[in-house]
Design a protein around this motif. Structure first.
Motif, short mmCIF file in Angstrom:
data_model
loop_
_atom_site.label_atom_id
_atom_site.label_comp_id
_atom_site.label_asym_id
_atom_site.label_seq_id
_atom_site.Cartn_x
_atom_site.Cartn_y
_atom_site.Cartn_z
N MET A 273 0.85 -1.20 0.00
CA MET A 273 0.00 0.00 0.00
C MET A 273 0.89 1.25 0.00
O MET A 273 1.88 1.30 0.72
CB MET A 273 -0.91 -0.02 1.23
CG MET A 273 -2.08 0.94 1.11
SD MET A 273 -3.18 0.92 2.53
CE MET A 273 -4.04 -0.61 2.34
N GLY B 215 -2.17 5.16 1.22
CA GLY B 215 -3.59 4.81 1.27
C GLY B 215 -4.12 4.22 -0.01
O GLY B 215 -5.32 3.94 -0.11
N ILE B 216 -3.25 4.04 -0.99
CA ILE B 216 -3.69 3.45 -2.27
C ILE B 216 -3.03 2.08 -2.43
O ILE B 216 -1.81 1.95 -2.26
CB ILE B 216 -3.34 4.38 -3.45
CG1 ILE B 216 -4.18 5.66 -3.34
CG2 ILE B 216 -3.58 3.70 -4.79
CD1 ILE B 216 -3.82 6.73 -4.34
N VAL B 217 -3.84 1.07 -2.73
CA VAL B 217 -3.31 -0.29 -2.90
C VAL B 217 -2.66 -0.39 -4.28
O VAL B 217 -3.27 -0.05 -5.28
CB VAL B 217 -4.42 -1.35 -2.75
CG1 VAL B 217 -3.85 -2.75 -2.93
CG2 VAL B 217 -5.10 -1.22 -1.40
N GLY C 37 -0.76 -2.81 -7.10
CA GLY C 37 -0.62 -4.23 -7.49
C GLY C 37 -1.74 -5.06 -6.90
O GLY C 37 -2.89 -4.61 -6.84
N GLY C 38 -1.41 -6.26 -6.48
CA GLY C 38 -2.41 -7.09 -5.82
C GLY C 38 -3.12 -8.06 -6.74
O GLY C 38 -4.11 -8.67 -6.35
N TRP C 39 -2.60 -8.22 -7.97
CA TRP C 39 -3.25 -9.15 -8.92
C TRP C 39 -3.27 -10.57 -8.36
O TRP C 39 -4.18 -11.34 -8.66
CB TRP C 39 -2.53 -9.13 -10.27
CG TRP C 39 -3.09 -8.10 -11.21
CD1 TRP C 39 -2.52 -6.92 -11.55
CD2 TRP C 39 -4.33 -8.18 -11.92
NE1 TRP C 39 -3.33 -6.24 -12.44
CE2 TRP C 39 -4.44 -6.99 -12.68
CE3 TRP C 39 -5.37 -9.10 -11.99
CZ2 TRP C 39 -5.55 -6.72 -13.50
CZ3 TRP C 39 -6.47 -8.84 -12.81
CH2 TRP C 39 -6.55 -7.65 -13.54
#
Lengths: 47, 240
Positions: free
Chosen positions: A1, A4-6, A8-10
């Motif tokens: 993160m 406050g912004i995520v 990646g995370g695929w």
């Protein structure tokens, strides 16, 4: 993160979709197999 | 009124179920494709928000499956009909599978956004209670051998356990929950509503198709269980 912004995370997305389709597919297959066994059993009982 | 005639397995039902499942596969394929590759990423959650396109439809349909179980339980309790007992068994099992799937999807989504796999937040806690309550009812059905007692007890237990469903739904409004409030077309961008709706109908058709098949299975099991036992000594040729 980042701030406050995520980012990646695929991998989490693929995990959620993979798990969903695996679970639904396995449950559907389980019902189909159990139904086939029950049909076979009732056919044997009728004989 | 008492439990009497056993319902016969339907010939038409498996064909209807196959049609619904085929439609569900197409809808889920299209909805997931749009959700994964066409819909834009959300501003704060980025790509991770794409989990919503399977998580929210699973949540809606899990609640719906348990509502169908509740309605079936009412029919079992007040009409004492085996047909509704078979439907109750089907909807209970589907509701439990979807509820557990919901918890696991939520856990996967929680890790990158909340930093934890699980939190004892009101929404998550009430959903976990829901899962275990309905697993308990499935276990009850498994261990009670008398079909009449099994039908009656599991119907009553379902009616009682269903109290948790509205609590799960309103938990995010009643308490200060970490989980966000319900998404509606007014709170979600139109580009995101399309895959959400397609997947919702996909899971709906799939669960109805599976419920039809699972109910047929329950009918067969019940018929086999209640079939008259064979006489111990055969009276061959009419001579005693």
């Amino acid at each position: 993160m980042t701030g406050g912004i995520v980012v990646g995370g695929w991998e989490f997305v693929w995990a959620a979709y993979g798990l969903t389709f695996l679970a639904l597919g396995a449950f559907g297959t389980s019902i189909a197999l159990r139904l086939r066994a029950a049909k076979r059993q009732s056919a044997e009982e009728e004989r | 009124m008492a439990f009497d005639a056993l319902p016969q397995p339907s010939v038409k039902a498996p064909k209807v179920a196959a049609g619904l499942i085929a439609a569900a596969v197409v809808l889920l394929g299209v909805g997931s494709y749009i959700g994964l590759f066409v819909a834009p990423p959300e501003h704060f959650m980025g790509e991770v928000q794409r989990i919503m396109y399977v998580h929210v439809p699973t949540a809606w349909n899990a609640m719906l499956a348990l509502t169908f179980a509740f309605v079936s339980a009412l029919f079992v309790a007040f009409k004492q009909d085996w047909k509704w007992d078979a439907r109750l068994e089907a909807w209970l099992e589907i509701g439990v599978v979807l509820s557990f799937l919901l918890c696991m999807q939520g856990s996967i989504w929680a890790k990158p956004t909340w930093g934890v796999w699980w939190d004892w937040d009101p929404r998550l806690t009430t959903t976990a209670v829901l899962c275990f309550a309905f697993v308990g009812i499935l276990a009850l059905r498994r261990f009670v051998e008398d079909p009449v007692k099994r039908a009656t007890w599991s119907a009553v237990a379902t009616i009682v356990a269903y109290v948790d469903v509205p609590i799960v739904y309103f938990s995010v409004k009643w308490w200060n929950s970490l989980h966000q409030t319900q998404s509606t077309p007014q709170t979600v961008s139109s580009a995101m509503v399309t895959p959400l709706r397609i997947n919702a109908f996909g899971i709906l058709f799939l669960m109805i198709g599976l419920a039809i098949l699972r109910s047929q299975l329950a009918r067969r099991k019940l018929a086999s269980e209640m079939a008259a036992p064979l006489p111990e000594t055969a009276n061959v040729g009419g001579v005693a």
